[in-house]
Write a protein that holds these residues in place. Structure first.
Motif, PDB file in Angstrom:
ATOM      1  N   UNK A 128       0.832  -1.235  -0.115  1.00  0.00           N
ATOM      2  CA  UNK A 128      -0.059   0.044  -0.016  1.00  0.00           C
ATOM      3  C   UNK A 128       0.695   1.352  -0.106  1.00  0.00           C
ATOM      4  N   UNK A 159     -11.585  -4.965   6.535  1.00  0.00           N
ATOM      5  CA  UNK A 159     -11.284  -3.598   6.988  1.00  0.00           C
ATOM      6  C   UNK A 159     -11.358  -2.891   5.494  1.00  0.00           C
ATOM      7  N   UNK A 176      -9.099  -0.098   5.562  1.00  0.00           N
ATOM      8  CA  UNK A 176      -7.966   0.703   5.912  1.00  0.00           C
ATOM      9  C   UNK A 176      -7.206   1.011   4.690  1.00  0.00           C
ATOM     10  N   UNK A 177      -6.932   0.176   3.781  1.00  0.00           N
ATOM     11  CA  UNK A 177      -5.999   0.385   2.600  1.00  0.00           C
ATOM     12  C   UNK A 177      -6.812   1.439   1.531  1.00  0.00           C
TER      13      UNK A 177
END
Lengths: 221, 221
Positions: A48, A73, A75-76
């Protein structure tokens, strides 16, 4: 939740059907003239971070989109969305890799004819994603120098399937016992043609080389 | 090749049968009063290094044996064999995790009634091994601080299945952006009861704590 991020939660369809969907993905990418790379590595190898740094450098000149694969998630996708590039997060739930039917679903959500480069960040797993055809143009494997020199020989498929290996976190070299020559030898023992590029999120040299390599591949398609 | 190392090359039998073999493993371990832990982590998180350091400290007092899982190579078994502890290397070839039938095959090759502690080092993969019952007493997950704080939430199964998380490579903390409290919070969000132990191959404090925890578990079985 950032509204620019789409989240797709889906159990992958069975693997036997994967090739059918991979061919459909290939066909759509070809028709839209979109180049597609599939990033594979262990969790935490720096996919990422590399992607964010890459997008900051190229997204003004090359129209990009990103598909993020994680079991859970977003998140990325949140990190990617800050670059302004369209991103779809696929949560694979129990599945340990992305499948081609999930990519196909994503393609139908993207303005594909306006996208030159589609980057897929696969689930963090050095083993399973290597054997799954997503219809991509090429697989790229990342290996962090914290992971040890012998990983290409221990888990050869990712390295034999990939056209390039990005050796990440090179800035940590002074603090580790890691022999770059030994690691490159290990990678070349399973894939004599693999391109090896050293990168660090704190130094621009390797990033420039990676971006140039990527641009050359897009041009040559 | 060191003659003390046995290498088992086998494609894993189908997963549906796994529970049948896991029950057989459990039964054999119970009869021989052998405690068995299954170490799970990404490639390169430090499982083998932890294992070598642990065996050096405990193998005089506790009779140990090791089963090493990798897709290819016997690199890890060679490292373990230098400690004098019996070790069997299983090469899983295409398979991304050990299966219980492979463990059962190994048990038949070991002097099980003379072994107090059997340590299984699973294939380097944070995802797939977590869902596979090997008949072990408990799973232990390792996470290197180079891998990022959010891995427990992104790949929750390994952390929800494990009784302890060893946070490895703590000595690299000054060179990384890594928030230990955030990582522990992430782990506890998927497993409120998980024991968390910080370790480093260069410092003995964490190793002592891990060994004491392990001894307590063996005693309490």
């Amino acid at each position: 939740m950032n509204k620019s991020i789409q989240i797709l939660k889906t159990e992958a369809k069975i693997l036997q059907a994967n090739e059918f969907y991979a061919d459909k993905v290939r066909d759509m990418l070809s028709k839209s003239n979109t180049y597609c790379v599939n990033l594979i590595s262990s969790p935490g190898s720096g996919k990422t971070t590399l992607l964010v740094n890459t997008l900051h450098q190229i997204s003004d000149a090359i129209a990009c989109a990103v598909i993020e694969g994680d079991q859970q998630t977003s998140n990325d996708a949140r990190r990617i969305s800050k670059t302004g590039v369209p991103v779809i997060q696929v949560n694979t739930l129990q599945s340990c890799h992305l499948n081609a039917d999930q990519i196909l679903t994503c393609l139908n959500e993207l303005p594909l004819h306006d996208i030159d480069l589609l980057i897929i960040e696969n689930v963090g797993n050095l083993v399973c994603p290597a054997s799954v055809d997503l219809g991509e143009n090429e697989k790229i494997v990342l290996l962090s120098i914290t992971e040890g020199e012998d990983k290409p020989e221990k888990y050869p498929l990712a390295f034999s399937e990939a056209n390039a290996m990005l050796l990440t976190k090179i800035d940590l070299l002074p603090h580790l016992k890691f022999d770059i020559a030994q690691c490159e030898k290990s990678a070349r023992s399973v894939n004599g043609n693999i391109e090896i590029i050293q990168t660090s999120s704190f130094e621009s040299n390797g990033l420039d080389k990676w971006i140039q390599w990527l641009k050359n591949r897009i041009r040559a398609k």
